[in-house]
Design an enzyme around this catalytic site. Structure first.
Site, PDB file in Angstrom:
ATOM      1  N   GLY A   1       0.817  -1.201   0.000  1.00  0.00           N
ATOM      2  CA  GLY A   1       0.000   0.000   0.000  1.00  0.00           C
ATOM      3  C   GLY A   1       0.849   1.248   0.000  1.00  0.00           C
ATOM      4  O   GLY A   1       2.044   1.213   0.305  1.00  0.00           O
ATOM      5  N   VAL A   2       0.213   2.363  -0.366  1.00  0.00           N
ATOM      6  CA  VAL A   2       0.874   3.660  -0.372  1.00  0.00           C
ATOM      7  C   VAL A   2      -0.075   4.660   0.286  1.00  0.00           C
ATOM      8  O   VAL A   2      -1.265   4.713  -0.060  1.00  0.00           O
ATOM      9  CB  VAL A   2       1.216   4.123  -1.809  1.00  0.00           C
ATOM     10  CG1 VAL A   2       1.891   5.497  -1.769  1.00  0.00           C
ATOM     11  CG2 VAL A   2       2.105   3.105  -2.506  1.00  0.00           C
ATOM     12  N   GLY A   3       0.452   5.428   1.245  1.00  0.00           N
ATOM     13  CA  GLY A   3      -0.354   6.420   1.931  1.00  0.00           C
ATOM     14  C   GLY A   3       0.320   7.769   1.959  1.00  0.00           C
ATOM     15  O   GLY A   3       1.358   7.997   1.316  1.00  0.00           O
ATOM     16  N   GLY A   4      -0.284   8.692   2.720  1.00  0.00           N
ATOM     17  CA  GLY A   4       0.255  10.031   2.802  1.00  0.00           C
ATOM     18  C   GLY A   4       1.617  10.095   3.441  1.00  0.00           C
ATOM     19  O   GLY A   4       2.405  11.005   3.182  1.00  0.00           O
ATOM     20  N   PHE A   5       1.935   9.094   4.274  1.00  0.00           N
ATOM     21  CA  PHE A   5       3.232   9.065   4.958  1.00  0.00           C
ATOM     22  C   PHE A   5       4.299   8.429   4.087  1.00  0.00           C
ATOM     23  O   PHE A   5       5.468   8.836   4.112  1.00  0.00           O
ATOM     24  CB  PHE A   5       3.084   8.290   6.267  1.00  0.00           C
ATOM     25  CG  PHE A   5       4.293   8.302   7.149  1.00  0.00           C
ATOM     26  CD1 PHE A   5       5.195   7.252   7.143  1.00  0.00           C
ATOM     27  CD2 PHE A   5       4.543   9.369   7.981  1.00  0.00           C
ATOM     28  CE1 PHE A   5       6.306   7.250   7.956  1.00  0.00           C
ATOM     29  CE2 PHE A   5       5.661   9.391   8.809  1.00  0.00           C
ATOM     30  CZ  PHE A   5       6.540   8.333   8.798  1.00  0.00           C
ATOM     31  N   GLY A   6       3.910   7.432   3.327  1.00  0.00           N
ATOM     32  CA  GLY A   6       4.868   6.734   2.481  1.00  0.00           C
ATOM     33  C   GLY A   6       4.376   5.343   2.136  1.00  0.00           C
ATOM     34  O   GLY A   6       3.186   5.035   2.213  1.00  0.00           O
TER      35      GLY A   6
ATOM     36  N   LYS B   1       5.574   0.698   7.776  1.00  0.00           N
ATOM     37  CA  LYS B   1       5.287   1.959   7.083  1.00  0.00           C
ATOM     38  C   LYS B   1       6.545   2.821   7.092  1.00  0.00           C
ATOM     39  O   LYS B   1       7.021   3.227   8.153  1.00  0.00           O
ATOM     40  CB  LYS B   1       4.106   2.676   7.758  1.00  0.00           C
ATOM     41  CG  LYS B   1       3.653   3.911   7.014  1.00  0.00           C
ATOM     42  CD  LYS B   1       2.236   4.340   7.392  1.00  0.00           C
ATOM     43  CE  LYS B   1       2.132   4.774   8.817  1.00  0.00           C
ATOM     44  NZ  LYS B   1       0.793   5.356   9.130  1.00  0.00           N
TER      45      LYS B   1
ATOM     46  N   VAL C   1       3.897   1.210   2.398  1.00  0.00           N
ATOM     47  CA  VAL C   1       3.654   0.202   3.431  1.00  0.00           C
ATOM     48  C   VAL C   1       4.110  -1.149   2.885  1.00  0.00           C
ATOM     49  O   VAL C   1       3.694  -1.565   1.800  1.00  0.00           O
ATOM     50  CB  VAL C   1       2.165   0.138   3.826  1.00  0.00           C
ATOM     51  CG1 VAL C   1       1.961  -0.919   4.906  1.00  0.00           C
ATOM     52  CG2 VAL C   1       1.680   1.503   4.308  1.00  0.00           C
TER      53      VAL C   1
ATOM     54  N   ASP D   1      -8.702  12.091  10.850  1.00  0.00           N
ATOM     55  CA  ASP D   1      -8.528  11.554   9.502  1.00  0.00           C
ATOM     56  C   ASP D   1      -9.274  10.231   9.364  1.00  0.00           C
ATOM     57  O   ASP D   1      -8.728   9.221   8.897  1.00  0.00           O
ATOM     58  CB  ASP D   1      -7.040  11.367   9.179  1.00  0.00           C
ATOM     59  CG  ASP D   1      -6.786  11.253   7.678  1.00  0.00           C
ATOM     60  OD1 ASP D   1      -5.703  10.745   7.304  1.00  0.00           O
ATOM     61  OD2 ASP D   1      -7.664  11.652   6.885  1.00  0.00           O
TER      62      ASP D   1
END
Length: 820
Positions: free
Chosen positions: A514-519, A550, A521, A647
């Site tokens: 996965g990819v999120g706002g932090f970076g 993450k 996963v 969030d």
């Protein structure tokens, strides 16, 4: 003789002063006395009552009925206002235009059966402005006792006093027989702005009972056998009941010194007659009372004293200690000293005591003990008052009392916010509270130390050892909820970069899940040698644990602030529905977080834009309930502050192998302030995900726990409709899911935007209730949104409606196997 003359003169002058200033009966600025379900005015010998039929105070009157109790009645001598009632199977409200100030709010209930409204179907919640007074009012079939509740609330400028009565279930009803709204002096129970505060028992701390709280009168007792009826009060119409012996442990009758003149400094505190009788021990040297109360709340305890004994003439004649609970509240109590040696002068002492949460008992005792000093006369007491103080705007307790059953209020570790603490001392539970200018009450000194050590380590990685760091939790916080993990799992580990690279095969792209706002996963595996056995994270027979890692991506909008926030929050939180943080890595300027791996990914992947099979309706409902539990825990139960996630969205709701939902990603979370604000408002630049952001937060930059409620409302309709919260290419009306749902609801077409895979599979009652929950969460006005505790309860009710419909359908199919 000279001393006696001076004393007599002082008494005479004091009498004159109080006669012309304080002792006049209090005249309320606002006084509303409503006989619900009646017309015109009526008089009961003491009070003139006004009917609410066609009243400007009652809204939604068309959906209510007025009714008389169904005979036969065991209580054949019913008096006003219990002879009629206002009843409805839908919410109804009263609104009283009042001037700013403090008020007595008195509610009168007679939970009998009424025509078409059996008593067993009475179940409802009562709110006053932003306060929840109680949940799930319900009665036994043969319950015919009248019920009286008294509260103290404050109304600010520009506000009205609003009351709402909301049925708990589709077939249940709400009722009310009488309402009194009565203005009182602002400093009668709330701490005066010029007063430092009341002593918090068990500490050297002062506690301010501020006007942003509400109080529930639990006990108002006059010692002896004769109480004080409302007309004999000082204009406030309080009822001081007799019978303190019901709570007294083995003691004889009180002394009555009714001939002595009684002097009051404040004419509204209590009537003179309260002080004409005092309880003095005869057999044993101490007095002990036990008062059953709800656990998990702070209580204001007001003790009334007046020295009446003619034999007590000098300082030191009667000295005693006051114990509340098991703690010393007053070490050197002496009525004569408090009154400056004026006999017959009434005095009061105020204390605040915390009754710790106890899930094993319906009620716990708030004990009061008076112990005499050696060679001193035995202690005395004239009367007392005990008030429950609201916590997180909630006064409803977890237990049943006098026919009122309350929904369980909190699932978490902490007892409640301590917004009103002014000074500090090490408490019994070993907490340390740090004050610097403003008052910030931190959950754990060791967790604070961790934060600073971590900050230093960002510049000097060697300052951290590679050993596990145990982040301490509140010593008094115990696992009281089945959804919490054991306390011994509250551990946060520091991993080396070598260990992280080994777990992810050197950050192999094939490991990215996965990819999120932090970076990014990564999915990885950590060997048992790197994790203490005490964490109990391994499956039987396994030598490794599956983790989600993450890793911060340089240039990401989230950075060290979010990284620190995530560690600080999750290292202190453990709940079945919050993703557990195992550890972190901050070597070589890396910022990496390690979690338990959630095998089924996030909720959004199971709703749309995915090849995964659609979730069945009941599983979706249970996932929503799980997520709501987590948010309620954050808002009310996690620690001494409200935690605002800020969030909430479907990609931050993860699912484990057993489909248990867990809320994740606390990088944007905030802790509500401890000031005297009416709600937990945090002024902060707008952050979050478009489509989920609370309109009030967006416009005013005021983040509250109700901002999470709004975001959760979007999640609910995302689950129901299986569409994104924002579709830029859609028609303007349909672009925002929240706006589109409200539009369809107004036009009666909300069923048309339902996920096609769910059509025909949701029970009509369940669908209606679920939509009502979501729409209430999406209210434009934050104060009108429900609490997450209410949302949990309502979602559980929706699930019950679905299960009941499924059982009925299954039974019908079994009776008619060929019908399908």
């Amino acid at each position: 003789m000279r001393f006696s003359s001076i004393t007599a003169l002082k008494l005479f002058l004091l009498h004159l002063f109080t006669l012309f200033t304080n002792l006049q009966a209090y005249t309320p600025v606002n006084n509303f006395t409503i006989n619900c379900g009646s017309t015109g005015t009526s008089y009961d010998g003491e009070t003139t009552w006004t009917g609410d039929t066609a009243s400007m105070f009652l809204s939604h009157q068309d959906s209510t009925v007025s009714a008389n109790p169904t005979p036969p009645q065991s209580n054949s001598t019913l008096q006003l206002p219990y002879t009629t009632a206002r009843i409805s199977r839908s919410q109804f409200n009263y609104s009283f235009p009042v001037t700013p100030g403090s008020y007595f709010l008195r509610l009168f209930f007679y939970p009998a059966s009424y025509p078409s409204f059996p008593s067993t179907q009475a179940s409802f919640t009562v709110h006053c402005n932003h306060f929840t007074l109680f949940y799930g009012f319900s009665t036994d079939e043969d319950d015919t006792e009248t019920i009286f509740r008294e509260y103290v609330v404050n109304v600010d400028n520009g506000e009205t006093l609003n009351l709402s009565f909301t049925p708990s279930q589709p077939n249940s009803h709400a009722l009310i027989n009488g309402i009194q709204v009565f203005s009182i002096p602002t400093d009668l129970y709330y701490t005066s702005p010029h007063h430092a505060g009341f002593k918090l028992v068990g500490t050297h701390t002062l506690y301010r009972v501020t006007s942003d709280t509400a109080l529930h009168a639990q006990y108002r007792v006059k010692v002896g056998v004769q109480g004080i009826s409302p007309p004999k009060d000082t204009g406030l119409f309080r009822n001081l009941v007799a019978g303190d012996e019901h709570y007294l442990i083995k003691e004889k009758n009180p002394n009555n010194n009714g001939e002595m003149n009684i002097t009051l400094h404040h004419g509204s505190v209590a009537p003179k007659v309260l002080y004409r009788t005092e309880r003095i021990t005869k057999r044993s040297p101490k007095l002990t009372w036990n008062f059953p109360v709800d656990s998990g709340f702070y209580y204001l305890v007001r003790l009334h004293f007046c020295e009446l004994d003619q034999n007590i003439t000098n300082i030191g004649d009667r000295v005693f200690c006051v114990y509340i609970g098991s703690d010393l509240a007053e070490d050197h109590a002496e009525v004569l000293r408090w009154s400056n040696q004026l006999k017959g002068l009434a005095v009061q002492r105020n204390f605040v005591v915390l009754i710790p949460k106890n899930d094993t008992q319906e009620k716990v005792n708030l004990s009061l003990q008076l112990h005499p000093y050696l060679n001193s006369s035995n202690p005395c007491l004239n009367g007392l008052e005990i008030f429950k103080i609201s916590d997180s705007n909630i006064l409803a307790g977890p237990n049943a009392q006098n026919g009122i059953a309350f929904e369980e209020r909190r699932n978490g570790m902490a007892v409640g916010k301590r917004r009103n603490v002014l000074s500090v001392e090490k408490r019994r539970n070993k907490h340390k509270i740090s004050i610097a200018g403003m008052v910030f009450v931190l959950v754990s000194v060791s967790s604070v130390g961790f934060v600073f050590r971590w900050a230093r380590s960002m510049f000097n990685p060697r300052s951290f050892s590679t050993n596990a760091h145990k982040l301490s939790t509140n010593a008094h916080q115990q696992s009281t909820d089945a959804e919490e993990l054991p306390v011994n799992t509250l551990i946060c580990l520091r991993f080396s970069l070598v260990e992280i690279k080994a777990a992810t095969n050197n950050f192999d792209d094939a490991s990215v899940v996965g990819v999120g706002g932090f970076g990014h996963v990564y999915r990885g595996f950590i060997r048992r040698i790197f994790i203490p056995v005490t964490l109990k994270l391994f499956k039987p027979g396994s030598n490794e644990i599956e983790v989600a890692i993450k890793r911060h991506k340089p240039g990401s909008k989230q950075g060290s602030e979010e990284f620190l926030n995530e560690i600080e929050m999750l290292s202190q939180l453990r709940h079945r529905n919050i993703v557990p943080l195992i550890g972190y890595c901050n070597s070589n300027k890396e910022m990496i977080l390690v979690y338990n791996f959630m095998a089924r990914g996030n909720l959004r992947e199971h709703l749309y834009n995915s090849d995964k099979p659609p979730l069945p309706w009941k599983r979706r409902l249970q996932i929503c309930i799980d997520a709501a539990h987590a948010l309620h825990y954050l808002h009310c139960c996690a620690q001494t502050y409200t935690i605002i996630h800020s969030d909430v969205k479907t990609t931050n709701i993860l699912l484990d192998e057993e489909w248990v939902a867990k809320v994740s990603d606390f990088g944007l979370s905030r802790i509500g302030p401890t000031g005297d604000s009416k709600s937990n408002v945090c002024t902060t630049p707008v952050k979050g995900s478009f489509g989920y952001i609370d309109p009030e937060y967006y416009k005013r930059q005021h983040l509250t726990e109700k901002s999470d409620v709004y975001s959760f409302g979007v999640v609910l309709f995302e689950v129901l409709c299986a569409r994104p919260p924002l579709i830029r290419t859609a028609e303007p009306r349909e672009e925002s899911l929240g706006n589109w749902v409200r539009y369809c609801h107004q036009n009666g077409t909300i069923a048309q935007i339902l996920d096609p895979t769910l059509k025909g599979k949701i029970a009509p009652n369940c669908f209606r209730v679920f939509c009502q929950i979501g729409l209430s969460c999406l209210s434009e006005i934050g104060s009108q949104r429900p609490s997450m505790n209410d949302v949990v309860w309502m979602l559980k009710n929706a699930l019950k409606l679905q299960e009941s419909a499924d059982i009925t359908e299954a039974h019908s199919n079994s009776q008619n196997p060929l019908s399908s």
